[in-house]
Design an enzyme around this catalytic site. Sequence first.
Site, PDB file in Angstrom:
ATOM      1  N   ASP A  16     101.888   6.660  12.948  1.00 22.64           N
ATOM      2  CA  ASP A  16     102.122   5.265  13.286  1.00 22.64           C
ATOM      3  C   ASP A  16     100.766   4.709  13.709  1.00 22.64           C
ATOM      4  O   ASP A  16      99.864   5.467  14.075  1.00 22.64           O
ATOM      5  CB  ASP A  16     103.144   5.176  14.419  1.00 22.64           C
ATOM      6  CG  ASP A  16     103.410   3.753  14.856  1.00 22.64           C
ATOM      7  OD1 ASP A  16     103.589   2.877  13.980  1.00 22.64           O
ATOM      8  OD2 ASP A  16     103.420   3.508  16.073  1.00 22.64           O
ATOM      9  N   ARG A  17     100.589   3.409  13.660  1.00 20.34           N
ATOM     10  CA  ARG A  17      99.293   2.836  14.025  1.00 20.34           C
ATOM     11  C   ARG A  17      99.257   2.444  15.501  1.00 20.34           C
ATOM     12  O   ARG A  17      98.633   3.120  16.312  1.00 20.34           O
ATOM     13  CB  ARG A  17      98.971   1.632  13.134  1.00 20.34           C
ATOM     14  CG  ARG A  17      97.497   1.227  13.229  1.00 20.34           C
ATOM     15  CD  ARG A  17      97.215  -0.080  12.532  1.00 20.34           C
ATOM     16  NE  ARG A  17      97.583  -1.194  13.424  1.00 20.34           N
ATOM     17  CZ  ARG A  17      97.487  -2.462  13.097  1.00 20.34           C
ATOM     18  NH1 ARG A  17      97.072  -2.822  11.903  1.00 20.34           N
ATOM     19  NH2 ARG A  17      97.840  -3.400  13.946  1.00 20.34           N
ATOM     20  N   ASP A  18      99.912   1.348  15.856  1.00 22.64           N
ATOM     21  CA  ASP A  18      99.842   0.823  17.220  1.00 22.64           C
ATOM     22  C   ASP A  18     100.532   1.766  18.189  1.00 22.64           C
ATOM     23  O   ASP A  18     101.724   2.052  18.055  1.00 22.64           O
ATOM     24  CB  ASP A  18     100.460  -0.572  17.283  1.00 22.64           C
ATOM     25  CG  ASP A  18      99.760  -1.564  16.356  1.00 22.64           C
ATOM     26  OD1 ASP A  18      98.535  -1.451  16.180  1.00 22.64           O
ATOM     27  OD2 ASP A  18     100.451  -2.443  15.814  1.00 22.64           O
ATOM     28  N   TYR A  27     100.864  -6.773  18.566  1.00 28.50           N
ATOM     29  CA  TYR A  27     100.425  -7.515  17.383  1.00 28.50           C
ATOM     30  C   TYR A  27      98.906  -7.492  17.221  1.00 28.50           C
ATOM     31  O   TYR A  27      98.272  -8.531  17.019  1.00 28.50           O
ATOM     32  CB  TYR A  27     100.968  -8.946  17.402  1.00 28.50           C
ATOM     33  CG  TYR A  27     102.470  -8.986  17.513  1.00 28.50           C
ATOM     34  CD1 TYR A  27     103.276  -8.649  16.433  1.00 28.50           C
ATOM     35  CD2 TYR A  27     103.088  -9.334  18.713  1.00 28.50           C
ATOM     36  CE1 TYR A  27     104.651  -8.657  16.543  1.00 28.50           C
ATOM     37  CE2 TYR A  27     104.465  -9.351  18.832  1.00 28.50           C
ATOM     38  CZ  TYR A  27     105.241  -9.018  17.730  1.00 28.50           C
ATOM     39  OH  TYR A  27     106.608  -9.032  17.841  1.00 28.50           O
ATOM     40  N   ASN A  59     104.866  -0.597  10.962  1.00 34.25           N
ATOM     41  CA  ASN A  59     105.585  -1.866  10.924  1.00 34.25           C
ATOM     42  C   ASN A  59     104.601  -2.961  11.311  1.00 34.25           C
ATOM     43  O   ASN A  59     103.896  -2.830  12.313  1.00 34.25           O
ATOM     44  CB  ASN A  59     106.743  -1.877  11.931  1.00 34.25           C
ATOM     45  CG  ASN A  59     107.908  -1.001  11.516  1.00 34.25           C
ATOM     46  OD1 ASN A  59     108.031  -0.602  10.372  1.00 34.25           O
ATOM     47  ND2 ASN A  59     108.777  -0.701  12.465  1.00 34.25           N
ATOM     48  N   GLN A  60     104.552  -4.017  10.531  1.00 30.83           N
ATOM     49  CA  GLN A  60     103.651  -5.139  10.814  1.00 30.83           C
ATOM     50  C   GLN A  60     104.433  -6.442  10.762  1.00 30.83           C
ATOM     51  O   GLN A  60     104.148  -7.337   9.963  1.00 30.83           O
ATOM     52  CB  GLN A  60     102.476  -5.137   9.831  1.00 30.83           C
ATOM     53  CG  GLN A  60     101.505  -3.985  10.048  1.00 30.83           C
ATOM     54  CD  GLN A  60     100.814  -4.073  11.392  1.00 30.83           C
ATOM     55  OE1 GLN A  60     100.276  -5.110  11.759  1.00 30.83           O
ATOM     56  NE2 GLN A  60     100.836  -2.988  12.154  1.00 30.83           N
ATOM     57  N   HIS A  99     108.054  -7.074   6.770  1.00 31.48           N
ATOM     58  CA  HIS A  99     109.392  -7.662   6.825  1.00 31.48           C
ATOM     59  C   HIS A  99     110.039  -7.478   8.196  1.00 31.48           C
ATOM     60  O   HIS A  99     109.759  -6.519   8.902  1.00 31.48           O
ATOM     61  CB  HIS A  99     110.286  -7.029   5.759  1.00 31.48           C
ATOM     62  CG  HIS A  99     109.752  -7.198   4.385  1.00 31.48           C
ATOM     63  ND1 HIS A  99     108.900  -6.275   3.802  1.00 31.48           N
ATOM     64  CD2 HIS A  99     109.918  -8.175   3.481  1.00 31.48           C
ATOM     65  CE1 HIS A  99     108.577  -6.689   2.586  1.00 31.48           C
ATOM     66  NE2 HIS A  99     109.178  -7.841   2.373  1.00 31.48           N
ATOM     67  N   ARG A 116     110.961  -0.846   6.845  1.00 31.19           N
ATOM     68  CA  ARG A 116     110.763  -1.026   8.288  1.00 31.19           C
ATOM     69  C   ARG A 116     111.380   0.143   9.058  1.00 31.19           C
ATOM     70  O   ARG A 116     112.569   0.409   8.958  1.00 31.19           O
ATOM     71  CB  ARG A 116     111.381  -2.350   8.747  1.00 31.19           C
ATOM     72  CG  ARG A 116     111.142  -2.630  10.225  1.00 31.19           C
ATOM     73  CD  ARG A 116     111.582  -4.023  10.629  1.00 31.19           C
ATOM     74  NE  ARG A 116     111.503  -4.168  12.065  1.00 31.19           N
ATOM     75  CZ  ARG A 116     110.373  -4.308  12.758  1.00 31.19           C
ATOM     76  NH1 ARG A 116     109.224  -4.348  12.111  1.00 31.19           N
ATOM     77  NH2 ARG A 116     110.383  -4.406  14.066  1.00 31.19           N
ATOM     78  N   LYS A 117     110.526   0.851   9.794  1.00 30.80           N
ATOM     79  CA  LYS A 117     111.054   1.939  10.612  1.00 30.80           C
ATOM     80  C   LYS A 117     112.059   1.356  11.612  1.00 30.80           C
ATOM     81  O   LYS A 117     111.821   0.272  12.118  1.00 30.80           O
ATOM     82  CB  LYS A 117     109.901   2.649  11.341  1.00 30.80           C
ATOM     83  CG  LYS A 117     108.929   3.330  10.394  1.00 30.80           C
ATOM     84  CD  LYS A 117     107.743   3.943  11.115  1.00 30.80           C
ATOM     85  CE  LYS A 117     106.821   2.846  11.601  1.00 30.80           C
ATOM     86  NZ  LYS A 117     105.646   3.282  12.332  1.00 30.80           N
TER      87      LYS A 117
END
Length: 176
Positions: A16-18, A27, A59-60, A99, A116-117
């Site tokens: 995962d990123r963030d 964000y 997720n973005q 999304h 989307r997770k």
Amino acid sequence: MSPPSAAQPRPALFLDRDGVLNLDRGYVSRWEDFTWVAGARAVVRAFNQAGWWVFVVTNQSGIGRGYYTEADMHALHDRMAEDLAQDGARIDAFYFCPHHPEAAIEALRHPDPPDRKPNPGMLLRAMADWPVDRAASFMVGDKTGDMEAAARAGVEGLLFEGGDLRAFLKAQGRLP
């Protein structure tokens, strides 16, 4: 990097990123707001050196919510890649889902986006795009939705609750 056309399957590290690669400040879309999690660059390099694929699955929804653009996100990912390259490391591919069920941008509004997770779409796409040894692969995430996506994709999930990512994986016995 493009997927190799004829390569032997390798294990993959899904990140995962963030909250895993960078501090989650909500964000994050600009390099000025980006701070690497302690040990994150060393983890990417270690898995690269061990011959693993390394994928980001993130997720973005900030894109769908209109907080920033897809171009902003790609620019941030490019900067991450440049920074990693200075350490001799790389992300093989970034997968993202803009999304969200309540997206302000209608084209990105979906009641249950498959990518989307906690849905497993991004992981499944990576495994379809790249020769991945699913049984040897795992995901590191910081939310229960990351763990659910990993389980639904058929890979182990490790819940990272902050701190030093390298130390966490070492304590889990998962550092190559």
